[in-house]
Design a protein around this motif. Structure first.
Motif, mmCIF file in Angstrom:
data_model
loop_
_atom_site.group_PDB
_atom_site.id
_atom_site.type_symbol
_atom_site.label_atom_id
_atom_site.label_comp_id
_atom_site.label_asym_id
_atom_site.label_seq_id
_atom_site.Cartn_x
_atom_site.Cartn_y
_atom_site.Cartn_z
ATOM 1 N N LYS A 196 30.966 -57.493 -20.514
ATOM 2 C CA LYS A 196 31.798 -57.124 -21.651
ATOM 3 C C LYS A 196 31.873 -58.313 -22.594
ATOM 4 C CE LYS A 196 35.777 -54.294 -22.485
ATOM 5 N NZ LYS A 196 36.849 -53.560 -21.829
ATOM 6 N N GLY A 197 31.425 -58.101 -23.832
ATOM 7 C CA GLY A 197 31.440 -59.152 -24.838
ATOM 8 C C GLY A 197 32.515 -58.881 -25.877
ATOM 9 N N GLU A 198 32.505 -59.667 -26.931
ATOM 10 C CA GLU A 198 33.523 -59.513 -27.973
ATOM 11 C C GLU A 198 33.432 -58.168 -28.692
ATOM 12 O OE1 GLU A 198 31.552 -62.009 -31.612
ATOM 13 O OE2 GLU A 198 32.382 -63.160 -29.937
ATOM 14 N N ASN A 199 32.228 -57.559 -28.717
ATOM 15 C CA ASN A 199 32.053 -56.257 -29.361
ATOM 16 C C ASN A 199 32.122 -55.094 -28.377
ATOM 17 O OD1 ASN A 199 31.650 -57.485 -31.856
ATOM 18 N ND2 ASN A 199 29.472 -57.757 -31.448
ATOM 19 N N GLY A 200 32.360 -55.389 -27.105
ATOM 20 C CA GLY A 200 32.421 -54.344 -26.088
ATOM 21 C C GLY A 200 31.352 -54.537 -25.038
ATOM 22 N N TYR A 233 27.908 -54.368 -22.829
ATOM 23 C CA TYR A 233 26.495 -54.425 -23.190
ATOM 24 C C TYR A 233 25.662 -54.620 -21.936
ATOM 25 C CZ TYR A 233 26.907 -59.518 -22.715
ATOM 26 O OH TYR A 233 27.124 -60.779 -22.230
ATOM 27 N N ASP A 272 26.347 -47.401 -27.904
ATOM 28 C CA ASP A 272 27.133 -48.605 -28.188
ATOM 29 C C ASP A 272 26.720 -49.794 -27.326
ATOM 30 O OD1 ASP A 272 28.537 -47.266 -30.132
ATOM 31 O OD2 ASP A 272 30.277 -46.850 -28.859
ATOM 32 N N ASN A 326 25.160 -53.389 -28.653
ATOM 33 C CA ASN A 326 25.797 -54.665 -28.335
ATOM 34 C C ASN A 326 24.893 -55.595 -27.529
ATOM 35 O OD1 ASN A 326 28.143 -53.737 -29.574
ATOM 36 N ND2 ASN A 326 29.065 -53.053 -27.643
ATOM 37 N N SER A 327 23.752 -55.105 -27.073
ATOM 38 C CA SER A 327 22.857 -55.885 -26.214
ATOM 39 C C SER A 327 22.031 -56.887 -27.024
ATOM 40 C CB SER A 327 21.935 -54.951 -25.428
ATOM 41 O OG SER A 327 22.692 -54.157 -24.538
#
Length: 175
Positions: free
Chosen positions: A92-96, A98, A159, A163-164
């Protein structure tokens, strides 16, 4: 059906995404052990043009691995069908969420003789590399890479794919 069974069925159709650390807050038994909670196994079946999540692969009990005896010699299954078990790690990154690590391992199955080939050391290495965020799909055939790319890119609206990393998108180009 118990709630545990229904939640297990639900899990098999989705990627496992970041769970709370069960060791958080204590330094007892199991600290430092490798956690596979963020890993899922995607089966690529180029013979039937399909890709699907099968968590049974985590214990060598996926749909393609059942009811066959594994051999160390690939020549035993010279007439077998090629499949890929792709070890996919999520974070889980800052954008969700991935896809952070993606590594494919081959398996060859000959149902007519109930035999199959896979290199256990290769599968273990690829699982470990996926956990460490590596992308290793260059050894896969183009058709299988396309099936994998389409599956990941379309998973739950795309999504996670969006995000990847660019490295993953370049390794699985849209061609």
């Amino acid at each position: 059906m118990s709630s545990d069974q229904s939640s297990n069925q639900k899990k098999s159709n989705q990627f496992t995404i970041i769970k709370d650390d069960p060791n958080d807050g204590h330094g007892g038994y199991g600290v430092g052990a490798i956690s596979l909670e963020n890993m899922s196994s995607v089966i690529i079946d180029p013979n039937e043009d399909r890709a699907f999540i099968d968590m049974g692969a985590m214990h060598a009990r996926s749909e393609v691995e059942r009811r066959v005896k594994f051999q160390n010699d690939r020549d035993v299954v010279a007439n077998g069908k090629l499949y890929w078990i792709v070890w996919v790690n999520t974070e889980k990154g800052e954008n969700g969420p991935y896809f952070s690590g993606v590594c494919g391992s081959e398996i060859v199955v000959d149902r007519s003789i109930k035999r199959a080939y896979k290199s256990m050391p290769e599968h273990v290495t690829h699982m470990e590399k996926s956990l460490k965020g590596k992308i290793m799909v260059e050894h896969m055939d183009d058709h299988s890479k396309k099936l994998l790319r389409d599956f990941l890119a379309n998973f739950e609206g795309g999504d996670m794919w969006a995000n990847s990393s660019d490295e993953l998108k370049e390794a699985l180009p849209n061609e």
